[in-house]
Design a protein around this motif. Structure first.
Motif, PDB file in Angstrom:
ATOM      1  N   LYS A 106       0.827  -1.198   0.000  1.00  0.00           N
ATOM      2  CA  LYS A 106       0.000   0.000   0.000  1.00  0.00           C
ATOM      3  C   LYS A 106       0.881   1.276   0.000  1.00  0.00           C
ATOM      4  O   LYS A 106       1.950   1.308   0.626  1.00  0.00           O
ATOM      5  N   LYS A 107       0.390   2.292  -0.702  1.00  0.00           N
ATOM      6  CA  LYS A 107       1.038   3.607  -0.668  1.00  0.00           C
ATOM      7  C   LYS A 107       0.214   4.509   0.229  1.00  0.00           C
ATOM      8  O   LYS A 107      -0.921   4.844  -0.078  1.00  0.00           O
ATOM      9  N   ILE A 108       0.779   4.868   1.361  1.00  0.00           N
ATOM     10  CA  ILE A 108       0.057   5.677   2.348  1.00  0.00           C
ATOM     11  C   ILE A 108       0.952   6.867   2.726  1.00  0.00           C
ATOM     12  O   ILE A 108       2.086   6.667   3.204  1.00  0.00           O
ATOM     13  N   HIS A 109       0.443   8.102   2.484  1.00  0.00           N
ATOM     14  CA  HIS A 109       1.184   9.325   2.803  1.00  0.00           C
ATOM     15  C   HIS A 109       2.560   9.305   2.147  1.00  0.00           C
ATOM     16  O   HIS A 109       3.596   9.555   2.794  1.00  0.00           O
ATOM     17  N   ASP A 110       2.593   8.963   0.889  1.00  0.00           N
ATOM     18  CA  ASP A 110       3.804   8.959   0.070  1.00  0.00           C
ATOM     19  C   ASP A 110       4.840   7.947   0.539  1.00  0.00           C
ATOM     20  O   ASP A 110       6.044   8.048   0.210  1.00  0.00           O
ATOM     21  N   GLU A 111       4.414   6.982   1.330  1.00  0.00           N
ATOM     22  CA  GLU A 111       5.315   5.905   1.761  1.00  0.00           C
ATOM     23  C   GLU A 111       4.710   4.544   1.358  1.00  0.00           C
ATOM     24  O   GLU A 111       3.484   4.386   1.337  1.00  0.00           O
ATOM     25  N   PHE A 112       5.608   3.601   1.103  1.00  0.00           N
ATOM     26  CA  PHE A 112       5.179   2.270   0.681  1.00  0.00           C
ATOM     27  C   PHE A 112       5.269   1.298   1.850  1.00  0.00           C
ATOM     28  O   PHE A 112       6.299   1.230   2.533  1.00  0.00           O
ATOM     29  N   TYR A 113       4.185   0.615   2.050  1.00  0.00           N
ATOM     30  CA  TYR A 113       4.125  -0.354   3.151  1.00  0.00           C
ATOM     31  C   TYR A 113       3.867  -1.769   2.591  1.00  0.00           C
ATOM     32  O   TYR A 113       3.059  -1.952   1.675  1.00  0.00           O
ATOM     33  N   HIS A 114       4.528  -2.737   3.213  1.00  0.00           N
ATOM     34  CA  HIS A 114       4.271  -4.162   2.925  1.00  0.00           C
ATOM     35  C   HIS A 114       3.508  -4.732   4.125  1.00  0.00           C
ATOM     36  O   HIS A 114       4.062  -4.853   5.223  1.00  0.00           O
ATOM     37  N   ILE A 115       2.219  -5.012   3.877  1.00  0.00           N
ATOM     38  CA  ILE A 115       1.356  -5.485   4.962  1.00  0.00           C
ATOM     39  C   ILE A 115       1.103  -6.991   4.762  1.00  0.00           C
ATOM     40  O   ILE A 115       0.625  -7.407   3.704  1.00  0.00           O
ATOM     41  N   THR A 116       1.433  -7.785   5.767  1.00  0.00           N
ATOM     42  CA  THR A 116       1.229  -9.249   5.705  1.00  0.00           C
ATOM     43  C   THR A 116       0.280  -9.657   6.820  1.00  0.00           C
ATOM     44  O   THR A 116       0.551  -9.398   8.009  1.00  0.00           O
ATOM     45  N   ILE A 117      -0.833 -10.295   6.435  1.00  0.00           N
ATOM     46  CA  ILE A 117      -1.843 -10.765   7.387  1.00  0.00           C
ATOM     47  C   ILE A 117      -1.942 -12.292   7.254  1.00  0.00           C
ATOM     48  O   ILE A 117      -2.062 -12.828   6.147  1.00  0.00           O
ATOM     49  N   ARG A 118      -1.899 -12.992   8.386  1.00  0.00           N
ATOM     50  CA  ARG A 118      -1.995 -14.460   8.373  1.00  0.00           C
ATOM     51  C   ARG A 118      -3.054 -14.909   9.373  1.00  0.00           C
ATOM     52  O   ARG A 118      -3.275 -14.261  10.399  1.00  0.00           O
ATOM     53  N   THR A 119      -3.670 -16.041   9.049  1.00  0.00           N
ATOM     54  CA  THR A 119      -4.615 -16.660   9.988  1.00  0.00           C
ATOM     55  C   THR A 119      -4.452 -18.174   9.929  1.00  0.00           C
ATOM     56  O   THR A 119      -4.196 -18.749   8.864  1.00  0.00           O
TER      57      THR A 119
END
Length: 418
Positions: A106-119
Motif C-alpha cells: 500500500k502507498k500511504i502518505h507517500d510511503e510504501f508499506y508491505h502489509i502481511t496478514i496471516r490466519t
C-alpha cells in the motif's frame, strides 16, 4: 441365458447402488463446497484485517506488528498482491502449522508499506472433517432406515403378486379345483388377477373340449375299422378268392392294423401331453423286459437276448413303462437286418438296446420327431420313438442314440431322474 434375480432383491440392489452413488457424490460435493466456503471466510477475515491496518496507517495510528499474524514493513516500491498458504513453526506446539497468508503493498502518505496478514487454518480443516463425517453418518443412518422401510413396504405391496404366482405354479389342467388367487388394492395386480382367472378358466374349458374330442375320435375310428375288418374276414371265409384278390385283401388288413396302431399311439401321445398318466408305482423294468421277450418268443421271434447286471427299478406309470419297453424292442426289430440278433443290457441305472445296422442314421436328432422316418419305404408310423422321448421327458430320463461297431444303440439313463 442371463441369470434370473429375485424381484425384491433386484429392486433392493438398485436402491442400494443408487443410494451408495448418491452418498459418495453428495459427500464429495459437500467436502469441496464447505472447504471453499471456509476458505472464503478466512480470506474475508484476512482482507478485513488488512483494511483495518491500512486505515490505522492512514490516520497515523500506532500499529504494532504481531508476527506471525500481522507484519508491517516499509518498502521501497510496490509489488503485486499475493494470497497463498504457508507453513510457520509454532513453538507452543513444537510443530509446523498451516496459515493462510495475504501479502499486500500500500502507498500511504507517500510511503510504501508491505502489509502481511496471516490466519491459522488448522481449526477450519478440523471443522470441515467433522462436518463431512457427520454428513456421512446421517446419510448412512437415513439410508439404512429407508432401505428396510422400502423393502418391507415393497414386500407388502408385491405379496399378492407372489401369492398368485405360487398359485399359478400349482395350476393343473387335470385338477377340478379352481385357482385361488389373492385380491390386491393395486390396480395392475387386480387386473392381472382377473386376466389370470379368465385365461385359466378358458384353458380348462378348451382342454376338456379337446380331451373329449380326442377320446371321441379315437372311439369312433375304432368302430368302422372293426367293421371293415369283420367284412374282410367274411369275404375270405365265405367266398372263393384268387391269389391276386387274397394279396389285395391282405394288404388292406395290414393297412387296417396300421391305422389301429396309429390311432392308439396318437391317443397315447395326447394323454401324455395332457398328464393323464398319473398312476405312479415302483416297477422292475428288468422283469418287464423279460416278460416282453417271452411274449415275442410266442410269435417266433427268438433273436432277442437280455443281459441284466442288476435289477432296474423305476418310479413311473405301469402302462407307460410297458409302452416304453415295447416301443424300444419293436423299433429294434423293425430296423434290424434279417436274422440278426437284438441285445438288451440293463443295470441298476440304465437300459441299452442294440440292433445291427449297415450305417449310422443320417439325422439322429430327428428320430424323436412325430412321423419322422429315415426310410420312407418303412411301414412304421414314425411315432414309436416319439412316444419313448415323451415318456423320458415326462419323468426326466435321459434318452440318447449312437452307432457303434455296426450297431444302433439306444440308451436310457435313469440315474439323473432320481
Amino acid at each position: 441365458m442371463r441369470p434370473k434375480t429375485n424381484l425384491l432383491r433386484k429392486t433392493s440392489k438398485t436402491f442400494l447402488l443408487t443410494g451408495l452413488v448418491l452418498t459418495i457424490l453428495s459427500c464429495i460435493a459437500l467436502y469441496f463446497y464447505t472447504k471453499n466456503l471456509l476458505q472464503e471466510e478466512i480470506e474475508e477475515e484476512l482482507y478485513s484485517t488488512e483494511a483495518r491496518v491500512s486505515d490505522a496507517l492512514e490516520h497515523h495510528k500506532i500499529v504494532y506488528s504481531l508476527p506471525p499474524v500481522t507484519e508491517i514493513k516499509k518498502v521501497a516500491s510496490l509489488r503485486p498482491e499475493l494470497l497463498k498458504d504457508t507453513l510457520i513453526y509454532d513453538p507452543s506446539q513444537d510443530d509446523m502449522e498451516l496459515f493462510r497468508e495475504l501479502s499486500t503493498y500500500k502507498k500511504i502518505h507517500d510511503e510504501f508499506y508491505h502489509i502481511t496478514i496471516r490466519t491459522l487454518v488448522v481449526e477450519s480443516e478440523s471443522i470441515l472433517l467433522a462436518i463431512v463425517i457427520s454428513n456421512i453418518s446421517l446419510f448412512v443412518l437415513a439410508f439404512i432406515f429407508l432401505f428396510y422401510f422400502n423393502t418391507t413396504k415393497n414386500l407388502k405391496i408385491w405379496q399378492p403378486f407372489f401369492d398368485n404366482l405360487d398359485a399359478m405354479k400349482k395350476f393343473s389342467l387335470t385338477s377340478k379345483e379352481p385357482v385361488l388367487l389373492t385380491e390386491s388394492d393395486v390396480l395392475e395386480f387386480s387386473e392381472l388377477k382377473d386376466q389370470i382367472e379368465f385365461l385359466t378358466t378358458k384353458v380348462k374349458v378348451d382342454y376338456d373340449n379337446l380331451k373329449q374330442f380326442t377320446e371321441n375320435i379315437s372311439h369312433e375310428i375304432q368302430t368302422p375299422l372293426a367293421i371293415i375288418q369283420a367284412k374282410i374276414d367274411n369275404i375270405i371265409n365265405e367266398h372263393a378268392i384268387n391269389t391276386k384278390q387274397f394279396e389285395q385283401i391282405t394288404s388292406i388288413q395290414k393297412d387296417i392294423q396300421r391305422l389301429k396302431q396309429l390311432n392308439k399311439k396318437i391317443t397315447t401321445l395326447t394323454k401324455i401331453d395332457n398328464n393323464q398318466y398319473d398312476k405312479i408305482e415302483t416297477l422292475s423294468l428288468t422283469q418287464g423286459i423279460d416278460d416282453h421277450i417271452e411274449n415275442y418268443k410266442e410269435l417266433n421271434i427268438n433273436n432277442i437276448t437280455h443281459v441284466s447286471k442288476g435289477t432296474l427299478w423305476v418310479f413311473m406309470d405301469p402302462f407307460l413303462a410297458d409302452v416304453l419297453i415295447n416301443n424300444l424292442i419293436s423299433n429294434a426289430i423293425k430296423h434290424s437286418t434279417k436274422d440278426s440278433s437284438i441285445s438288451i443290457v440293463t443295470n441298476k441305472h440304465s437300459l441299452k438296446v442294440f440292433n445291427s445296422g449297415t450305417a449310422s442314421l443320417i439325422h439322429p436328432e430327428k428320430l424323436h420327431l412325430r412321423f419322422y422316418r429315415e426310410n420312407t419305404n418303412n411301414k412304421s408310423t414314425g411315432l414309436g420313438l416319439a412316444i419313448v422321448k415323451k415318456i423320458c421327458d415326462l419323468y426326466g430320463f435321459n434318452l440318447s442314440y449312437r452307432f457303434d461297431r455296426q450297431q444302433h444303440v439306444f440308451s436310457i439313463d435313469f440315474a439323473k431322474s432320481t
